[in-house]
Design a protein around this motif. Structure first.
Motif, short mmCIF file in Angstrom:
data_model
loop_
_atom_site.label_atom_id
_atom_site.label_comp_id
_atom_site.label_asym_id
_atom_site.label_seq_id
_atom_site.Cartn_x
_atom_site.Cartn_y
_atom_site.Cartn_z
N ILE A 20 0.84 -1.02 -0.03
CA ILE A 20 0.01 -0.05 -0.01
C ILE A 20 0.90 1.12 0.12
O ILE A 20 1.57 1.54 0.87
N LYS A 21 0.77 1.90 -1.10
CA LYS A 21 1.48 3.21 -1.17
C LYS A 21 0.73 4.33 -0.36
O LYS A 21 -0.56 4.72 -0.94
N TRP A 22 1.06 5.04 0.67
CA TRP A 22 0.35 5.88 1.37
C TRP A 22 -0.28 6.93 0.61
O TRP A 22 0.28 7.42 -0.18
N PRO A 23 -1.43 7.38 0.95
CA PRO A 23 -2.54 6.62 1.84
C PRO A 23 -3.03 5.32 1.58
O PRO A 23 -3.38 4.28 2.23
N ASN A 24 -3.38 4.96 0.15
CA ASN A 24 -4.32 3.98 -0.22
C ASN A 24 -4.22 3.72 -1.63
O ASN A 24 -5.25 3.28 -2.14
N ASP A 25 -2.91 3.83 -2.10
CA ASP A 25 -2.83 3.30 -3.51
C ASP A 25 -2.41 1.72 -3.33
O ASP A 25 -1.47 1.62 -2.46
N ILE A 26 -2.84 0.92 -4.38
CA ILE A 26 -2.62 -0.41 -4.29
C ILE A 26 -1.34 -0.71 -5.33
O ILE A 26 -1.29 -0.38 -6.50
N MET A 27 -0.50 -1.36 -4.99
CA MET A 27 0.86 -1.50 -5.61
C MET A 27 1.21 -2.91 -5.38
O MET A 27 0.92 -3.73 -4.96
N SER A 28 1.84 -3.38 -7.09
CA SER A 28 2.41 -4.56 -7.01
C SER A 28 3.86 -4.47 -7.64
O SER A 28 4.02 -3.86 -8.55
N TYR A 29 4.73 -5.10 -6.96
CA TYR A 29 6.11 -4.49 -7.17
C TYR A 29 6.29 -3.04 -6.83
O TYR A 29 5.82 -2.53 -5.86
N GLU A 32 -0.91 -4.28 10.35
CA GLU A 32 -0.99 -5.12 9.24
C GLU A 32 -0.97 -3.92 8.22
O GLU A 32 -0.17 -3.90 7.25
N TYR A 33 -1.68 -2.69 8.22
CA TYR A 33 -1.29 -1.61 7.29
C TYR A 33 0.05 -1.21 7.44
O TYR A 33 0.54 -1.00 6.22
N PHE A 34 0.58 -0.95 8.51
CA PHE A 34 1.84 -0.64 8.60
C PHE A 34 2.86 -1.56 7.94
O PHE A 34 3.78 -1.14 7.02
N ASN A 35 2.58 -2.77 8.31
CA ASN A 35 3.62 -3.88 7.65
C ASN A 35 3.24 -3.90 6.06
O ASN A 35 4.30 -4.36 5.43
N SER A 36 2.36 -3.41 5.49
CA SER A 36 1.88 -3.31 4.15
C SER A 36 2.57 -2.37 3.69
O SER A 36 2.16 -2.06 2.29
N LEU A 37 3.09 -1.29 4.12
CA LEU A 37 3.45 0.02 3.45
C LEU A 37 4.43 0.02 2.78
O LEU A 37 5.26 -0.74 2.89
N PHE A 38 4.28 0.48 1.39
CA PHE A 38 5.30 0.53 0.22
C PHE A 38 6.47 1.26 0.82
O PHE A 38 6.43 2.43 1.16
N MET A 81 14.58 7.00 1.04
CA MET A 81 14.06 7.33 -0.28
C MET A 81 13.97 8.71 -0.19
O MET A 81 13.59 9.38 0.65
N PRO A 82 13.87 9.17 -1.73
CA PRO A 82 13.68 10.65 -1.96
C PRO A 82 11.99 11.17 -1.91
O PRO A 82 11.48 10.24 -2.21
N PHE A 83 12.09 12.19 -1.41
CA PHE A 83 10.51 12.99 -1.31
C PHE A 83 10.74 14.34 -2.16
O PHE A 83 11.70 14.98 -2.11
N LYS A 84 9.70 14.72 -2.45
CA LYS A 84 9.42 16.11 -2.60
C LYS A 84 8.47 17.02 -2.12
O LYS A 84 7.40 16.28 -2.00
N ASN A 85 8.72 18.01 -1.52
CA ASN A 85 7.85 18.92 -1.10
C ASN A 85 6.71 19.93 -1.73
O ASN A 85 7.10 20.18 -2.89
N GLU A 113 1.03 16.83 0.65
CA GLU A 113 1.95 17.95 1.03
C GLU A 113 3.35 17.31 0.49
O GLU A 113 4.18 18.13 0.51
N ILE A 114 3.58 15.80 0.29
CA ILE A 114 4.81 15.43 -0.18
C ILE A 114 4.34 14.41 -1.37
O ILE A 114 3.48 13.91 -1.40
N GLN A 115 5.49 14.34 -2.11
CA GLN A 115 5.47 13.35 -3.27
C GLN A 115 6.52 12.58 -2.99
O GLN A 115 7.61 12.73 -2.98
N MET A 116 6.16 11.27 -3.20
CA MET A 116 7.07 9.96 -3.02
C MET A 116 8.09 9.87 -4.32
O MET A 116 7.35 9.50 -5.49
N LEU A 117 9.35 10.02 -4.50
CA LEU A 117 9.94 9.63 -5.73
C LEU A 117 10.52 8.42 -5.63
O LEU A 117 11.49 8.05 -4.98
N TYR A 118 9.98 7.48 -6.80
CA TYR A 118 10.41 5.98 -6.82
C TYR A 118 10.47 5.59 -8.17
O TYR A 118 10.04 6.20 -9.23
#
Length: 242
Positions: free
Chosen positions: A96-105, A186-192, A198-202, A237-242
């Protein structure tokens, strides 16, 4: 579960919200559409989907939230319900990419948008929107997206998914009443990408390094910065750069 199937609609969330304002609907009433013209993501972003290939659904949830401070609880329940359903279909490396995007790989395969309405009697009625890439295989314009079909190499019957997912949401809402801490864990353990630098952008377009530490009770992401301080951020407020 009552199912309303539509061909094309501006937004299943908007349709279900309007319907719920006009009549008293059964809990877990679900609307699906083959094509959504004005699909929405978090904070007004657009959700793009190839017509007829993917799951576009919205579900009505009543009797779970009773306080505005609790609204993130439903995000946890729904995202975990989707993850568990997809695991049962042998979809690999789910997170789960915070807050609730569903990811595979490292690819996005689904997104959740929950809209809450506070009624005059104090009830909170929620419309849970889910877009899930199922049988679409062309993501030329969406390099960070994928689908169940691309990941698994097979085709899925998307018409059974609303039933599987809604049933799982119902089960988890019932189980939440007895042990909500299990869901938070379980939610925390599932976090992407949790726990790794890792880099972020504000909002000022400044890049910075951080490590996801957790999520606050109201749904803010907690990130450890390079000076070892932990700061909380709201959605967008932030963007995950991946």
């Amino acid at each position: 579960m009552k199912l309303i199937k539509l061909d094309a609609i501006d937004s299943t969330n908007d349709f279900l919200k309007a319907l719920a304002s006009q009549e008293e609907l059964d809990n877990f009433t679900v609307v699906t559409a083959e094509n959504q013209i004005k699909g929405k993501g978090q904070m007004g972003s657009k959700w793009q989907s190839e017509s007829g290939k993917n799951l576009i659904m919205s579900a009505l949830v009543k009797g779970f939230l009773f306080d505005n401070e609790q609204v993130f609880n439903l995000s946890i329940v729904v995202s975990l319900a989707v993850i568990e359903t997809l695991k049962s279909l042998d979809i690999s490396d789910l997170s789960i990419k915070w807050p609730n995007d569903i990811m595979s790989y490292n690819k996005k395969i689904g997104g959740i948008l929950i809209e809450n309405t506070l009624k005059s009697d104090g009830r909170i009625v929620s419309v849970v929107g889910l877009g899930l890439n199922v049988n679409q295989t062309n993501f030329t314009e969406l390099p960070n997206a994928s689908s169940l079909s691309v990941i698994s190499g097979r085709t899925f019957d998307k018409d059974v998914l609303p039933f599987l997912i809604t049933e799982k949401i119902e089960q988890k809402i019932e189980a939440w009443k007895t042990n909500s801490k299990v869901f938070w864990d379980e939610y925390f353990n599932s976090l992407f990408r949790k726990g790794v630098p890792m880099p972020f952008k504000n909002l000022q377009n400044q890049n910075f390094m951080g490590i996801i530490q957790g999520v606050s009770p109201v749904g803010k992401i907690q990130i450890m910065l390079e000076d070892d301080s932990v700061k909380e951020f709201e959605i967008k407020e932030i963007q995950m750069l991946y």
